[in-house]
Design a protein around this motif. Structure first.
Motif, PDB file in Angstrom:
ATOM      1  N   CYS A   1     -11.851   1.508   7.955  1.00  0.00           N
ATOM      2  CA  CYS A   1     -11.371   0.231   7.439  1.00  0.00           C
ATOM      3  C   CYS A   1     -10.738  -0.573   8.562  1.00  0.00           C
ATOM      4  O   CYS A   1     -10.232  -0.022   9.539  1.00  0.00           O
ATOM      5  CB  CYS A   1     -10.309   0.441   6.351  1.00  0.00           C
ATOM      6  SG  CYS A   1     -10.845   1.348   4.913  1.00  0.00           S
TER       7      CYS A   1
ATOM      8  N   ASN B   1      -8.183  -5.525  -1.063  1.00  0.00           N
ATOM      9  CA  ASN B   1      -8.676  -4.446  -0.221  1.00  0.00           C
ATOM     10  C   ASN B   1     -10.006  -3.949  -0.752  1.00  0.00           C
ATOM     11  O   ASN B   1     -10.115  -3.552  -1.914  1.00  0.00           O
ATOM     12  CB  ASN B   1      -7.670  -3.292  -0.181  1.00  0.00           C
ATOM     13  CG  ASN B   1      -6.404  -3.659   0.550  1.00  0.00           C
ATOM     14  OD1 ASN B   1      -6.450  -4.276   1.606  1.00  0.00           O
ATOM     15  ND2 ASN B   1      -5.270  -3.265   0.006  1.00  0.00           N
TER      16      ASN B   1
ATOM     17  N   GLY C   1      -6.423  -1.035   9.409  1.00  0.00           N
ATOM     18  CA  GLY C   1      -5.866  -1.239   8.078  1.00  0.00           C
ATOM     19  C   GLY C   1      -4.526  -0.538   7.938  1.00  0.00           C
ATOM     20  O   GLY C   1      -3.800  -0.338   8.902  1.00  0.00           O
TER      21      GLY C   1
ATOM     22  N   THR D   1      -3.665  -2.853  -4.559  1.00  0.00           N
ATOM     23  CA  THR D   1      -4.906  -2.823  -3.787  1.00  0.00           C
ATOM     24  C   THR D   1      -5.637  -4.154  -3.811  1.00  0.00           C
ATOM     25  O   THR D   1      -6.759  -4.244  -3.308  1.00  0.00           O
ATOM     26  CB  THR D   1      -5.848  -1.734  -4.316  1.00  0.00           C
ATOM     27  OG1 THR D   1      -6.175  -2.036  -5.684  1.00  0.00           O
ATOM     28  CG2 THR D   1      -5.197  -0.369  -4.244  1.00  0.00           C
TER      29      THR D   1
ATOM     30  N   VAL E   1       0.846  -1.197   0.000  1.00  0.00           N
ATOM     31  CA  VAL E   1       0.000   0.000   0.000  1.00  0.00           C
ATOM     32  C   VAL E   1       0.877   1.241   0.000  1.00  0.00           C
ATOM     33  O   VAL E   1       1.845   1.329   0.754  1.00  0.00           O
ATOM     34  CB  VAL E   1      -0.917  -0.005   1.235  1.00  0.00           C
ATOM     35  CG1 VAL E   1      -1.653   1.311   1.358  1.00  0.00           C
ATOM     36  CG2 VAL E   1      -1.903  -1.163   1.164  1.00  0.00           C
TER      37      VAL E   1
ATOM     38  N   VAL F   1      -6.632   2.193   4.029  1.00  0.00           N
ATOM     39  CA  VAL F   1      -7.118   1.166   3.118  1.00  0.00           C
ATOM     40  C   VAL F   1      -7.082  -0.151   3.865  1.00  0.00           C
ATOM     41  O   VAL F   1      -6.165  -0.411   4.647  1.00  0.00           O
ATOM     42  CB  VAL F   1      -6.294   1.117   1.815  1.00  0.00           C
ATOM     43  CG1 VAL F   1      -4.837   0.802   2.099  1.00  0.00           C
ATOM     44  CG2 VAL F   1      -6.869   0.131   0.835  1.00  0.00           C
ATOM     45  N   GLY F   2      -8.107  -0.980   3.661  1.00  0.00           N
ATOM     46  CA  GLY F   2      -8.149  -2.238   4.375  1.00  0.00           C
ATOM     47  C   GLY F   2      -9.057  -3.226   3.693  1.00  0.00           C
ATOM     48  O   GLY F   2      -9.619  -2.964   2.625  1.00  0.00           O
ATOM     49  N   THR F   3      -9.205  -4.360   4.325  1.00  0.00           N
ATOM     50  CA  THR F   3      -9.953  -5.427   3.688  1.00  0.00           C
ATOM     51  C   THR F   3     -11.459  -5.243   3.778  1.00  0.00           C
ATOM     52  O   THR F   3     -12.199  -5.739   2.936  1.00  0.00           O
ATOM     53  CB  THR F   3      -9.570  -6.787   4.287  1.00  0.00           C
ATOM     54  OG1 THR F   3      -9.748  -6.737   5.703  1.00  0.00           O
ATOM     55  CG2 THR F   3      -8.134  -7.135   3.972  1.00  0.00           C
TER      56      THR F   3
END
Length: 132
Positions: free
Chosen positions: A113, A31, A120, A28, A2, A103-105
């Motif tokens: 996130c 994500n 995240g 990404t 990321v 940003v995350g899952t």
């Protein structure tokens, strides 16, 4: 990997507006969430707004109660980039904080996130100051 790049913070008077931008130029894959959370001195970090960038709820959004009706999260539909924006209107003194793009899952119930961990991946942050 990321790679988040944030911009758009600054100082405004109460009632003013700012627009934050965040671009994820890294990988990404996997994500499904991009979001903003904020941290003010002496306070716990708090989710602000999140948007699904993948999965069955793609483009769905979520907001914390404190910003509903004032803030809007959106994303650039250009598939070559993952860029999200946070339009902040009618800013209040209590909105002053360091704002972090993440940003995350997936999207948590707290409008941020998660995965990996509770928040995240996040960027370096951008300062928002609201004062008269």
């Amino acid at each position: 990997q990321v790679q988040l790049s944030e911009s758009g913070g600054g100082s405004v008077q109460p009632g003013g507006s700012l627009r934050l931008s965040c671009t994820d130029s890294g990988d990404t894959f996997g994500n499904n969430c991009m979001a903003w959370f904020r941290h003010a001195p002496g306070k716990e970090s708090a989710g602000v707004a999140a948007i699904y960038i993948g999965g069955p709820r793609k483009n769905g959004v979520d907001y914390s109660d404190s910003v509903k009706g004032r803030f809007t999260i959106s994303r650039d539909r250009d598939v070559a980039t993952n860029t999200v924006y946070l339009q902040m209107n009618d800013l209040k003194v209590e909105d002053s904080a360091m704002y972090y793009c993440t940003v995350g899952t997936d999207v948590s119930r707290g409008a941020h996130c998660y995965g990996p961990g509770d928040w995240g991946h996040w960027g370096q942050g951008t300062q928002v100051t609201v004062s008269s």
